[in-house]
Motif scaffolding. Structure first.
Motif, short mmCIF file in Angstrom:
data_model
loop_
_atom_site.label_atom_id
_atom_site.label_comp_id
_atom_site.label_asym_id
_atom_site.label_seq_id
_atom_site.Cartn_x
_atom_site.Cartn_y
_atom_site.Cartn_z
N TRP A 210 -34.41 12.06 23.48
CA TRP A 210 -34.24 11.66 22.07
C TRP A 210 -34.05 10.15 21.91
CZ3 TRP A 210 -30.96 14.73 24.90
CH2 TRP A 210 -29.78 14.13 25.35
N ASN A 211 -33.79 9.45 23.02
CA ASN A 211 -33.63 8.00 22.87
C ASN A 211 -34.27 7.19 24.00
OD1 ASN A 211 -31.80 8.19 24.99
ND2 ASN A 211 -29.98 8.05 23.68
N GLN A 212 -35.08 7.83 24.80
CA GLN A 212 -35.83 7.07 25.80
C GLN A 212 -37.18 7.74 26.05
OE1 GLN A 212 -33.30 7.04 29.24
NE2 GLN A 212 -33.78 9.14 29.81
N GLY A 213 -38.13 6.99 26.64
CA GLY A 213 -39.49 7.49 26.77
C GLY A 213 -40.17 7.49 25.42
N ASN A 214 -41.37 7.99 25.33
CA ASN A 214 -42.09 8.06 24.06
C ASN A 214 -42.06 6.74 23.29
OD1 ASN A 214 -42.71 10.90 24.29
ND2 ASN A 214 -40.56 11.28 23.86
N GLU A 215 -42.11 5.64 24.02
CA GLU A 215 -42.11 4.29 23.43
C GLU A 215 -40.82 3.98 22.68
OE1 GLU A 215 -45.74 3.81 21.10
OE2 GLU A 215 -46.70 5.26 22.43
N PHE A 216 -39.77 4.73 22.95
CA PHE A 216 -38.52 4.47 22.24
C PHE A 216 -37.83 3.21 22.77
CE2 PHE A 216 -37.86 8.16 19.58
CZ PHE A 216 -36.92 7.69 18.69
N GLN A 217 -37.29 2.43 21.87
CA GLN A 217 -36.49 1.28 22.28
C GLN A 217 -35.02 1.62 22.02
OE1 GLN A 217 -38.94 -1.15 19.56
NE2 GLN A 217 -38.57 -2.75 21.08
N TYR A 218 -34.20 1.32 22.98
CA TYR A 218 -32.77 1.63 22.88
C TYR A 218 -32.02 0.35 22.58
CZ TYR A 218 -28.33 3.80 24.34
OH TYR A 218 -27.06 4.30 24.39
N GLU A 219 -31.38 0.28 21.44
CA GLU A 219 -30.60 -0.90 21.07
C GLU A 219 -29.16 -0.66 21.50
OE1 GLU A 219 -31.50 -3.73 19.95
OE2 GLU A 219 -33.60 -3.34 19.38
N THR A 220 -28.74 -1.33 22.58
CA THR A 220 -27.41 -1.09 23.12
C THR A 220 -26.33 -1.56 22.15
OG1 THR A 220 -28.37 -1.49 25.28
CG2 THR A 220 -25.98 -1.44 25.15
N ASN A 221 -26.56 -2.74 21.55
CA ASN A 221 -25.59 -3.29 20.62
C ASN A 221 -26.28 -3.67 19.31
OD1 ASN A 221 -23.08 -3.33 22.20
ND2 ASN A 221 -24.23 -4.73 23.52
N PRO A 222 -26.68 -2.67 18.51
CA PRO A 222 -27.45 -3.00 17.30
C PRO A 222 -26.68 -3.89 16.33
CG PRO A 222 -26.85 -0.67 17.37
CD PRO A 222 -26.49 -1.24 18.68
N ASN A 223 -25.35 -3.82 16.40
CA ASN A 223 -24.58 -4.64 15.46
C ASN A 223 -24.79 -6.13 15.71
OD1 ASN A 223 -23.19 -3.75 17.86
ND2 ASN A 223 -21.46 -5.01 17.19
N GLN A 224 -25.00 -6.50 17.01
CA GLN A 224 -25.25 -7.90 17.32
C GLN A 224 -26.62 -8.35 16.82
OE1 GLN A 224 -24.65 -8.34 21.54
NE2 GLN A 224 -22.46 -7.89 21.39
N GLN A 225 -27.59 -7.44 16.89
CA GLN A 225 -28.95 -7.80 16.50
C GLN A 225 -29.19 -7.71 15.00
OE1 GLN A 225 -31.57 -6.82 19.36
NE2 GLN A 225 -33.37 -7.64 18.34
N TYR A 226 -28.58 -6.71 14.35
CA TYR A 226 -28.94 -6.44 12.96
C TYR A 226 -27.81 -6.68 11.97
CZ TYR A 226 -32.83 -4.34 15.35
OH TYR A 226 -33.90 -4.14 16.16
#
Ligand code: MN
Ligand code: MN
Length: 271
Positions: A210-226
Motif C-alpha cells: 500500500w505504500n511501496q512498489g507500484n511507483e509509489f513514493q514514500y514521504e518519510t517527513n511530509p510535514n517538512q516538505q509540504y
C-alpha cells in the motif's frame, strides 16, 4: 418485466417458533446490509449501466436478492409464530402487534431507508461497493448463525451465506474485466496521485504494497516538505485531459442512450 414464480429459491424450514431470533433476522430483511438493500442497489446500478454484460450480471443478482428477501421474510414469519403465544415481555412487541409478518425494519427497530443505497453511475465504483456489500451481508449471516440452534434456520442461513460469497466473487471478477476504465482509467497526472504520506510517525511505521512498489513514493517527513502555504491547486488549468471541466463528457459511466441488445431474430417456422 418482473414475473413472480411461487417456487422459492430455497424452501424454508423452521423447527419451532423463536421470536427472539426473528427479531435478529430482521437485520437482513430491512437492515442496511440486508436483502432489500442489495436488490434495490443492484437494480439501480443496472438501469444506468451501458455495458450489456455487466447489466446482465447486475440484473441476475438483483433478482436473486429479491428471492433472498422472500426467503428471509418467510423465515421471520415462521419464527414469530402465532402472535397470541408471544410472551408479554417479548422485547419487540411491534412484531406481535402487526400480525406476524416481517416489517421493513432492522433488528433494532429502525425503518429501512433509501439512504442504504450507494449509487454513483461509475461501474468500477459501484461494483466495488457491491462486492463490499456482499461481504457485509456474509458477515451478518455468520454472526446470525451463532445465535440460533434451529437446524432448519441454520441451513437456510448457510445457503444464503454461500450465495453472498458467490456474488462477492462475481462482482470482484467483473471489476477485473473493467480494469483501466471509468474512474480507474488513469491516475491524475500529478505527483500526489502516487505518494504515501507518513503522517502517523513513531514506532510502528510499516511498509507494504500500500505504500511501496507500484511507483509509489514514500514521504518519510511530509510535514517538512509540504508544511506552510498551500502549494497544491494553484494551477488553474486542468491537470489531465480527463479532468472534469465544462464540456466534460464521459459516456463510459452512465449512458442515457443505452439500447437494450436486440433479441435474436425468430426462426423461420418449419413446415
Ligand atoms: Mn442475498
Ligand atoms: Mn448477494
Amino acid at each position: 418485466m418482473f414475473k413472480h414464480i411461487k417456487d422459492m429459491e430455497y424452501t424454508v424450514h423452521v423447527d419451532r417458533p423463536d421470536p427472539r431470533f426473528a427479531v435478529l433476522l430482521l437485520e437482513q430483511f430491512g437492515g442496511p446490509h440486508g436483502e432489500l438493500k442489495a436488490a434495490l442497489q443492484y437494480i439501480s446500478h443496472s438501469l444506468g449501466c451501458n455495458d450489456p454484460k455487466i447489466r446482465d450480471l447486475l440484473q441476475d443478482i438483483a433478482a436473486e436478492e429479491m428471492s433472498h428477501l422472500e426467503m428471509v421474510g418467510e423465515c421471520i414469519a415462521m419464527l414469530i409464530g402465532p402472535t397470541d403465544t408471544i410472551s408479554r415481555d417479548f422485547p419487540a412487541m411491534h412484531l406481535a402487534l402487526v400480525g406476524g409478518g416481517p416489517l421493513l425494519k432492522d433488528s433494532g427497530g429502525a425503518p429501512w431507508t433509501a439512504q442504504y443505497i450507494n449509487s454513483t453511475g461509475d461501474l468500477i465504483t459501484d461494483l466495488s461497493s457491491n462486492a463490499a456489500a456482499e461481504l457485509r451481508a456474509k458477515l451478518i449471516y455468520e454472526r446470525l448463525l451463532q445465535q440460533t440452534d434451529d437446524a432448519g434456520v441454520k441451513d437456510m442461513i448457510r445457503f444464503l451465506l454461500s450465495r453472498e460469497e458467490s456474488h462477492n466473487f462475481s462482482f470482484m471478477q467483473a471489476i477485473e474485466t473493467l480494469a483501466g476504465s471509468g474512474v480507474m482509467k488513469d491516475f491524475r497526472d500529478s505527483d500526489f496521485s502516487k505518494k504515501y504520506m507518513n503522517l502517523s510517525t513513531g514506532q510502528g511505521d510499516s511498509r507494504g504494497p500500500w505504500n511501496q512498489g507500484n511507483e509509489f513514493q514514500y514521504e518519510t517527513n511530509p510535514n517538512q516538505q509540504y508544511g506552510g502555504p498551500a502549494q497544491y491547486g494553484k494551477d488553474p488549468q486542468p491537470a489531465g485531459n480527463r479532468e472534469v471541466t465544462p464540456g466534460y463528457n464521459d459516456h463510459a459511466r452512465n449512458n442515457p442512450n443505452y439500447n437494450q441488445p436486440k433479441p435474436p431474430s425468430p426462426q423461420t417456422p418449419q413446415h
